[in-house]
Design a protein around this motif. Structure first.
Motif, PDB file in Angstrom:
ATOM      1  N   ARG A 124      83.836  24.832 -40.483  1.00 16.00           N
ATOM      2  CA  ARG A 124      83.318  23.580 -39.953  1.00 16.00           C
ATOM      3  C   ARG A 124      82.362  23.873 -38.800  1.00 16.00           C
ATOM      4  O   ARG A 124      82.550  24.788 -38.021  1.00 16.00           O
ATOM      5  CB  ARG A 124      84.464  22.689 -39.465  1.00 16.00           C
ATOM      6  CG  ARG A 124      85.438  22.288 -40.560  1.00 16.00           C
ATOM      7  CD  ARG A 124      86.549  21.433 -40.000  1.00 16.00           C
ATOM      8  NE  ARG A 124      86.010  20.217 -39.390  1.00 16.00           N
ATOM      9  CZ  ARG A 124      86.764  19.318 -38.743  1.00 16.00           C
ATOM     10  NH1 ARG A 124      88.074  19.515 -38.631  1.00 16.00           N
ATOM     11  NH2 ARG A 124      86.204  18.246 -38.219  1.00 16.00           N
ATOM     12  N   PHE A 125      81.341  23.036 -38.704  1.00 15.75           N
ATOM     13  CA  PHE A 125      80.390  23.179 -37.614  1.00 15.75           C
ATOM     14  C   PHE A 125      80.968  22.547 -36.347  1.00 15.75           C
ATOM     15  O   PHE A 125      81.321  21.361 -36.335  1.00 15.75           O
ATOM     16  CB  PHE A 125      79.051  22.513 -37.957  1.00 15.75           C
ATOM     17  CG  PHE A 125      78.152  23.384 -38.777  1.00 15.75           C
ATOM     18  CD1 PHE A 125      77.330  24.313 -38.172  1.00 15.75           C
ATOM     19  CD2 PHE A 125      78.133  23.277 -40.155  1.00 15.75           C
ATOM     20  CE1 PHE A 125      76.497  25.127 -38.920  1.00 15.75           C
ATOM     21  CE2 PHE A 125      77.311  24.081 -40.918  1.00 15.75           C
ATOM     22  CZ  PHE A 125      76.487  25.010 -40.302  1.00 15.75           C
ATOM     23  N   THR A 140      75.595  26.149 -31.564  1.00  9.61           N
ATOM     24  CA  THR A 140      74.838  26.812 -30.496  1.00  9.61           C
ATOM     25  C   THR A 140      74.481  28.240 -30.881  1.00  9.61           C
ATOM     26  O   THR A 140      73.346  28.683 -30.685  1.00  9.61           O
ATOM     27  CB  THR A 140      75.650  26.815 -29.189  1.00  9.61           C
ATOM     28  OG1 THR A 140      75.996  25.473 -28.835  1.00  9.61           O
ATOM     29  CG2 THR A 140      74.845  27.450 -28.057  1.00  9.61           C
ATOM     30  N   THR A 141      75.439  28.957 -31.453  1.00  7.48           N
ATOM     31  CA  THR A 141      75.178  30.340 -31.858  1.00  7.48           C
ATOM     32  C   THR A 141      74.102  30.406 -32.933  1.00  7.48           C
ATOM     33  O   THR A 141      73.193  31.242 -32.875  1.00  7.48           O
ATOM     34  CB  THR A 141      76.471  30.984 -32.371  1.00  7.48           C
ATOM     35  OG1 THR A 141      77.478  30.905 -31.376  1.00  7.48           O
ATOM     36  CG2 THR A 141      76.238  32.444 -32.722  1.00  7.48           C
ATOM     37  N   PHE A 192      68.578  31.658 -34.619  1.00 10.39           N
ATOM     38  CA  PHE A 192      67.305  31.329 -35.259  1.00 10.39           C
ATOM     39  C   PHE A 192      66.164  31.294 -34.247  1.00 10.39           C
ATOM     40  O   PHE A 192      65.032  31.672 -34.563  1.00 10.39           O
ATOM     41  CB  PHE A 192      67.411  29.986 -35.982  1.00 10.39           C
ATOM     42  CG  PHE A 192      68.043  30.094 -37.343  1.00 10.39           C
ATOM     43  CD1 PHE A 192      67.395  30.765 -38.365  1.00 10.39           C
ATOM     44  CD2 PHE A 192      69.281  29.529 -37.602  1.00 10.39           C
ATOM     45  CE1 PHE A 192      67.962  30.872 -39.628  1.00 10.39           C
ATOM     46  CE2 PHE A 192      69.867  29.631 -38.853  1.00 10.39           C
ATOM     47  CZ  PHE A 192      69.201  30.306 -39.870  1.00 10.39           C
ATOM     48  N   ALA A 193      66.435  30.808 -33.027  1.00 10.39           N
ATOM     49  CA  ALA A 193      65.390  30.788 -32.000  1.00 10.39           C
ATOM     50  C   ALA A 193      64.966  32.206 -31.640  1.00 10.39           C
ATOM     51  O   ALA A 193      63.763  32.482 -31.454  1.00 10.39           O
ATOM     52  CB  ALA A 193      65.899  30.051 -30.757  1.00 10.39           C
ATOM     53  N   PHE A 194      65.918  33.113 -31.540  1.00 10.34           N
ATOM     54  CA  PHE A 194      65.589  34.505 -31.225  1.00 10.34           C
ATOM     55  C   PHE A 194      64.739  35.140 -32.318  1.00 10.34           C
ATOM     56  O   PHE A 194      63.842  35.941 -32.035  1.00 10.34           O
ATOM     57  CB  PHE A 194      66.884  35.301 -31.038  1.00 10.34           C
ATOM     58  CG  PHE A 194      66.674  36.758 -30.757  1.00 10.34           C
ATOM     59  CD1 PHE A 194      66.308  37.191 -29.491  1.00 10.34           C
ATOM     60  CD2 PHE A 194      66.829  37.704 -31.758  1.00 10.34           C
ATOM     61  CE1 PHE A 194      66.103  38.546 -29.232  1.00 10.34           C
ATOM     62  CE2 PHE A 194      66.625  39.047 -31.513  1.00 10.34           C
ATOM     63  CZ  PHE A 194      66.261  39.465 -30.242  1.00 10.34           C
TER      64      PHE A 194
END
Length: 272
Positions: free
Chosen positions: A3-4, A10-11, A16-18
């Motif tokens: 489950r999210f 956040t992880t 994905f941002a990194f």
């Protein structure tokens, strides 16, 4: 089922941002009017025009494509032959050594491979250039092709070949008419993997190249060493766009093939 929650979300977002935020920033600044890549001075596409009219980039891209096509084709043929020997020849003297020599380039550091090939070319008095880079790429990409094709041959139903032989086919015709069409997707995947590895290689090509054989990764690296320019951002954005289009196209083709196969299966079931 996972489950999210706030931690997973956040992880995943930070991960994905990194990975993708630097690529997005690179593509944004490829449209920068200023020559300073860290200072935004307005929207412009002049750097893309500069890339297309930059003869050194065009020549490097042409060399890279030629090396990639030739090396991927030869490596796929040799890798397919090696995979057939490993899966069909049965036990023979030296099979363990043969297997180890095929898989060795996968775990060998690229610096060692490049230096070894350089010493080989020097000892044989080969003039380093286009063909030495091509031979070097064949050497390290052949093992990847062999692994991909071998994985398909492991699950191949030999009874199909035996049925073709019982119906009067020779071993060669059975291979060409039965085996080859079935394993062709794996061969195509091996070719694409070898071609991609060739396009991406920098270290081995740097050891094996000579005058007139500068590949695109080598050209980009030599430009970045003296400073990142908007032209490099534009060229990198073009490469990203080409890869994205290729991935989307392959996904759509695969999806259509799956839908077509499912329709054919439903028609076959309904006609029984």
């Amino acid at each position: 089922m996972t489950r999210f929650n706030w931690f997973n979300t956040t992880t995943l977002t930070l991960g994905f941002a990194f990975l993708y935020l630097p690529i997005i920033l690179l593509m944004i600044y490829s449209f920068n009017e200023s020559r300073l890549v860290t200072v935004w001075a307005g929207f412009s596409t002049k750097w893309y025009q500069s890339v297309f009219f930059n003869e050194s980039f065009i020549n490097a891209a042409w060399v890279t494509l030629r090396v990639g096509f030739i090396s991927a084709s030869v490596a796929t043929v040799l890798g397919t032959m090696a995979a057939l020997v490993l899966n069909r020849a049965g036990p023979f003297h030296g099979k363990t050594l043969f297997t180890g020599m095929i898989y060795a380039p996968m775990v060998m550091p690229e610096v060692i491979t490049g230096l070894s090939l350089l010493l080989l070319f020097v000892s044989l008095d080969f003039t380093r250039g286009f063909w030495t880079v091509t031979l070097a790429h064949i050497t390290f990409s052949m093992c990847y092709a062999a692994v991909v094709v071998s994985a398909r041959l492991v699950t191949f139903e030999r009874s199909l070949e035996e049925a073709a032989l019982d119906l009067g086919c020779t071993r060669f015709s059975a291979f060409m008419q039965v085996t080859l069409p079935i394993i062709f997707p794996a061969i195509l995947a091996a070719w694409l993997l070898a071609f991609t590895l060739s396009l991406d290689d920098l270290v081995i090509a740097s050891f094996a190249s000579g005058p007139g054989a500068t590949t695109l990764p080598m050209k980009i690296y030599s430009q970045v060493r003296v400073g990142v320019s908007p032209e490099i951002n534009a060229l990198s954005s073009i490469l990203i766009a080409v890869v994205a289009v290729g991935v989307v196209t392959a996904s759509l083709v695969t999806k259509q093939a799956q839908v077509k196969r499912m329709k054919e299966e439903r028609l076959a079931i309904s006609s029984i």
